[in-house]
Design a protein around this motif. Sequence first.
Motif, mmCIF file in Angstrom:
data_model
loop_
_atom_site.group_PDB
_atom_site.id
_atom_site.type_symbol
_atom_site.label_atom_id
_atom_site.label_comp_id
_atom_site.label_asym_id
_atom_site.label_seq_id
_atom_site.Cartn_x
_atom_site.Cartn_y
_atom_site.Cartn_z
ATOM 1 N N SER A 60 30.513 29.457 53.217
ATOM 2 C CA SER A 60 31.408 28.328 53.492
ATOM 3 C C SER A 60 30.730 27.228 54.306
ATOM 4 N N ASP A 70 24.501 38.240 57.048
ATOM 5 C CA ASP A 70 25.479 37.782 56.059
ATOM 6 C C ASP A 70 26.886 37.826 56.653
ATOM 7 N N ASP A 75 26.899 37.516 45.327
ATOM 8 C CA ASP A 75 27.749 38.613 45.808
ATOM 9 C C ASP A 75 28.460 39.312 44.654
ATOM 10 N N SER A 96 25.289 31.142 49.484
ATOM 11 C CA SER A 96 26.084 32.167 48.791
ATOM 12 C C SER A 96 27.068 31.522 47.823
HETATM 13 C C1 DX5 Z 1 31.044 38.456 52.282
HETATM 14 C C2 DX5 Z 1 29.843 38.128 51.441
HETATM 15 C C3 DX5 Z 1 29.107 36.951 51.946
HETATM 16 C C4 DX5 Z 1 29.880 35.656 51.919
HETATM 17 C C5 DX5 Z 1 29.553 34.933 53.186
HETATM 18 O O1 DX5 Z 1 31.593 39.645 51.848
HETATM 19 O O2 DX5 Z 1 28.942 39.219 51.377
HETATM 20 O O3 DX5 Z 1 27.853 36.790 51.277
HETATM 21 O O4 DX5 Z 1 29.571 34.816 50.844
HETATM 22 O O5 DX5 Z 1 30.370 33.821 53.297
HETATM 23 P P1 DX5 Z 1 30.491 33.012 54.659
HETATM 24 O O6 DX5 Z 1 29.124 32.441 54.953
HETATM 25 O O7 DX5 Z 1 31.501 31.950 54.352
HETATM 26 O O8 DX5 Z 1 30.938 33.962 55.712
#
Ligand code: DX5
Length: 225
Positions: free
Chosen positions: A204, A181, A38, A11
């Motif tokens: 992350s 996600d 996103d 992401s």
């Molecule tokens: C959150 C997004 C995700 C985000 C996930 O609102 O939809 O796609 O990038 O990030 P991590 O893996 O750090 O939780």
Amino acid sequence: MADKRYLIAGSILSADLLRLGDDVQDALDAGSDVIHFDVMDFHFVPNLTFGPMFLKQLRKRFPDAVFDVHLMVDPVDDAIVDAYADAGASWISFHPEACPHAERMLAHIQSRGLKAGLALNPSTPPQMLSYLWDRLDFVLVMTVNPGYGGQKLIPACVRKVEDVRRMAVKETARKILIEVDGGVSAANIREIADAGARIFVVGSAFFGQKDRREAMRGFQKALEA
Ligand code: DX5
Ligand code: ZN
């Protein structure tokens, strides 16, 4: 890629935005199967991210990449879907709360030659999907409240993955492709896979790491275990 059992979707929300193209290259080199994109509008979620111009530029540089556009916007209408389709999206998902005619919108996305999915917030019940199975290419189960990267996974949402899997088999006699996600890491990816997910968004825990190859090995090792 189509017959791979599990797909990793890096992401870009957690990428270095000042070197976005190079970070995407790095993610693809490290083995990311999909690039998760996103889109946030400051209304549906409390954050603002990437317009279609970003996607257009990325598509130009990466003609073969799979771009997975996750719309966290309200409303979802033909105009916004078309803007991301024109810019080079491969898949588009949206949240049903933001679109009164979800079936029609899924069909519209598919009519553009893209895969269409519905995204479920932690508090959105999976029953929402009941009459839409035939229209769905995939279901995105949020395991955090959308808006930010780096949040902790909500364990109850992993049970929702199981529920979605069970409902799909019961109501359609077929499996549905489930993407998860939010808060996915090497420590929990196996448990999420066991619940029935096949696509894992990693922000992350992947883009946020110095050594992305090492991070990818961590996911793969856990998935092979
Ligand atoms: C959150 C997004 C995700 C985000 C996930 O609102 O939809 O796609 O990038 O990030 P991590 O893996 O750090 O939780
Ligand atoms: Zn997302």
